[in-house]
Design a protein around this motif. Structure first.
Motif, PDB file in Angstrom:
ATOM      1  N   ARG A  79       0.829  -1.216   0.000  1.00 30.88           N
ATOM      2  CA  ARG A  79       0.000   0.000   0.000  1.00 30.88           C
ATOM      3  C   ARG A  79       0.855   1.254   0.000  1.00 30.88           C
ATOM      4  N   ARG A  80       1.881   1.272   0.832  1.00 27.93           N
ATOM      5  CA  ARG A  80       2.742   2.457   0.910  1.00 27.93           C
ATOM      6  C   ARG A  80       3.495   2.681  -0.397  1.00 27.93           C
ATOM      7  N   VAL A  81       3.977   1.618  -1.004  1.00 24.33           N
ATOM      8  CA  VAL A  81       4.718   1.761  -2.252  1.00 24.33           C
ATOM      9  C   VAL A  81       3.779   2.205  -3.371  1.00 24.33           C
ATOM     10  N   ARG A  82       2.598   1.623  -3.450  1.00 24.40           N
ATOM     11  CA  ARG A  82       1.639   2.031  -4.482  1.00 24.40           C
ATOM     12  C   ARG A  82       1.157   3.460  -4.256  1.00 24.40           C
ATOM     13  N   GLY A  83       1.180   3.908  -3.009  1.00 24.22           N
ATOM     14  CA  GLY A  83       0.750   5.264  -2.687  1.00 24.22           C
ATOM     15  C   GLY A  83       1.739   6.334  -3.119  1.00 24.22           C
ATOM     16  N   LEU A  84       2.882   5.928  -3.639  1.00 32.81           N
ATOM     17  CA  LEU A  84       3.876   6.898  -4.087  1.00 32.81           C
ATOM     18  C   LEU A  84       3.458   7.598  -5.382  1.00 32.81           C
ATOM     19  N   THR A  85       2.475   7.064  -6.050  1.00 33.75           N
ATOM     20  CA  THR A  85       1.991   7.673  -7.288  1.00 33.75           C
ATOM     21  C   THR A  85       0.477   7.812  -7.245  1.00 33.75           C
ATOM     22  N   ARG A  86      -0.008   8.859  -7.850  1.00 34.56           N
ATOM     23  CA  ARG A  86      -1.457   9.088  -7.873  1.00 34.56           C
ATOM     24  C   ARG A  86      -2.156   8.243  -8.930  1.00 34.56           C
ATOM     25  N   ILE A  87      -1.391   7.529  -9.708  1.00 39.65           N
ATOM     26  CA  ILE A  87      -1.976   6.734 -10.782  1.00 39.65           C
ATOM     27  C   ILE A  87      -2.899   5.639 -10.239  1.00 39.65           C
ATOM     28  N   ASN A  88      -2.705   5.264  -8.993  1.00 37.83           N
ATOM     29  CA  ASN A  88      -3.510   4.215  -8.367  1.00 37.83           C
ATOM     30  C   ASN A  88      -4.681   4.779  -7.573  1.00 37.83           C
ATOM     31  N   ALA A  89      -5.003   6.033  -7.798  1.00 35.75           N
ATOM     32  CA  ALA A  89      -6.056   6.676  -7.008  1.00 35.75           C
ATOM     33  C   ALA A  89      -7.170   7.201  -7.912  1.00 35.75           C
ATOM     34  N   ARG A  90      -8.343   7.258  -7.324  1.00 33.17           N
ATOM     35  CA  ARG A  90      -9.485   7.918  -7.969  1.00 33.17           C
ATOM     36  C   ARG A  90      -9.701   9.239  -7.237  1.00 33.17           C
ATOM     37  N   GLU A  91     -10.043  10.268  -7.988  1.00 30.12           N
ATOM     38  CA  GLU A  91     -10.295  11.578  -7.384  1.00 30.12           C
ATOM     39  C   GLU A  91     -11.656  12.092  -7.823  1.00 30.12           C
ATOM     40  N   TRP A  92     -12.312  12.818  -6.928  1.00 30.62           N
ATOM     41  CA  TRP A  92     -13.567  13.472  -7.252  1.00 30.62           C
ATOM     42  C   TRP A  92     -13.762  14.633  -6.294  1.00 30.62           C
ATOM     43  N   VAL A  93     -14.649  15.525  -6.655  1.00 27.16           N
ATOM     44  CA  VAL A  93     -14.946  16.681  -5.813  1.00 27.16           C
ATOM     45  C   VAL A  93     -16.184  16.343  -4.994  1.00 27.16           C
ATOM     46  N   ASP A  94     -16.058  16.470  -3.681  1.00 23.15           N
ATOM     47  CA  ASP A  94     -17.183  16.235  -2.780  1.00 23.15           C
ATOM     48  C   ASP A  94     -18.168  17.390  -2.939  1.00 23.15           C
ATOM     49  N   GLN A  95     -19.404  17.067  -3.248  1.00 20.12           N
ATOM     50  CA  GLN A  95     -20.421  18.097  -3.507  1.00 20.12           C
ATOM     51  C   GLN A  95     -20.731  18.934  -2.273  1.00 20.12           C
ATOM     52  N   SER A  97     -18.708  19.544   0.571  1.00 21.70           N
ATOM     53  CA  SER A  97     -17.636  20.401   1.065  1.00 21.70           C
ATOM     54  C   SER A  97     -16.903  21.143  -0.046  1.00 21.70           C
ATOM     55  N   GLY A  98     -17.021  20.676  -1.284  1.00 17.21           N
ATOM     56  CA  GLY A  98     -16.312  21.294  -2.388  1.00 17.21           C
ATOM     57  C   GLY A  98     -14.836  20.933  -2.423  1.00 17.21           C
ATOM     58  N   ARG A  99     -14.435  19.996  -1.578  1.00 16.27           N
ATOM     59  CA  ARG A  99     -13.034  19.591  -1.493  1.00 16.27           C
ATOM     60  C   ARG A  99     -12.765  18.395  -2.405  1.00 16.27           C
ATOM     61  N   LEU A 100     -11.535  18.319  -2.851  1.00 12.27           N
ATOM     62  CA  LEU A 100     -11.104  17.197  -3.664  1.00 12.27           C
ATOM     63  C   LEU A 100     -10.890  15.986  -2.766  1.00 12.27           C
ATOM     64  N   LYS A 101     -11.477  14.861  -3.122  1.00  9.32           N
ATOM     65  CA  LYS A 101     -11.318  13.617  -2.369  1.00  9.32           C
ATOM     66  C   LYS A 101     -10.492  12.647  -3.201  1.00  9.32           C
ATOM     67  N   ARG A 102      -9.644  11.890  -2.541  1.00  7.44           N
ATOM     68  CA  ARG A 102      -8.808  10.905  -3.226  1.00  7.44           C
ATOM     69  C   ARG A 102      -8.892   9.584  -2.468  1.00  7.44           C
ATOM     70  N   VAL A 103      -9.100   8.501  -3.215  1.00  6.74           N
ATOM     71  CA  VAL A 103      -9.149   7.163  -2.639  1.00  6.74           C
ATOM     72  C   VAL A 103      -8.249   6.264  -3.469  1.00  6.74           C
ATOM     73  N   TYR A 104      -7.351   5.575  -2.802  1.00  3.49           N
ATOM     74  CA  TYR A 104      -6.477   4.636  -3.501  1.00  3.49           C
ATOM     75  C   TYR A 104      -7.203   3.305  -3.657  1.00  3.49           C
ATOM     76  N   THR A 105      -7.144   2.770  -4.853  1.00  5.82           N
ATOM     77  CA  THR A 105      -7.831   1.515  -5.124  1.00  5.82           C
ATOM     78  C   THR A 105      -7.070   0.361  -4.481  1.00  5.82           C
ATOM     79  N   GLU A 106      -7.812  -0.594  -3.977  1.00  7.84           N
ATOM     80  CA  GLU A 106      -7.215  -1.777  -3.367  1.00  7.84           C
ATOM     81  C   GLU A 106      -7.034  -2.866  -4.412  1.00  7.84           C
TER      82      GLU A 106
END
Length: 156
Positions: A79-95, A97-106
């Protein structure tokens, strides 16, 4: 040498992908693990991967209760090694709060286990060796502090 060991893992992964591309059968989760390793190697410098793996081994040595089993440690390592790049993450804007959310795929457990085994076999020995050196250095500092305290108490 550690960078070379990481590059050997990348070469192993590329070999697995080449085997699949040529039509030879293989294990599906091993192919997925190879895809993840190659993806990682193309987006993160070898030194950064190595440093993170070695840091995880230092953490394992300093805080062994944090990881219940070797399997749990290797899962976090991946998990830590894969977390070194954003390529393994999905991003979206939370309606709301208006903040960008990021979740790393398992990854599936077998894929994670394969990558963890590759990392551990390639860099685990170096990580354990560095952890031992760090532990000896800490013991030396503690011994010096204790000797200083005893010497200062003798002045009284």
């Amino acid at each position: 040498m550690a960078d070379q060991r990481w590059n050997a893992v990348v070469q192993l992964a590329e070999g697995i992908l080449n085997r699949f591309a040529s039509g030879r059968p293989g294990i599906g989760w091993e192919r997925k693990a190879a895809v993840e390793v190659v993806k990682l190697s193309r987006n993160v410098a070898a030194r950064e991967v190595v440093e993170n793996v070695l840091a995880m081994y230092l953490m394992l040595d300093m805080e062994p209760r944090r990881f219940v089993t070797d399997r749990a440690f290797r899962t976090q390592l991946v998990r830590r090694v894969r977390g070194l790049t954003r390529i393994n993450a999905r991003e979206w804007v939370d309606q709301d709060s208006g903040r960008l959310k990021r979740v790393y795929t398992e990854l599936p457990p077998r894929v994670t286990r394969s990558i963890g085994e590759w990392l551990a076999s390639a860099l685990g020995g170096i990580g354990v060796y560095l952890a031992n050196l760090e532990r000896e250095e800490v013991r030396g500092r503690d011994r010096e502090a204790r000797e200083l305290t005893e010497a200062l108490e003798g002045v009284r």
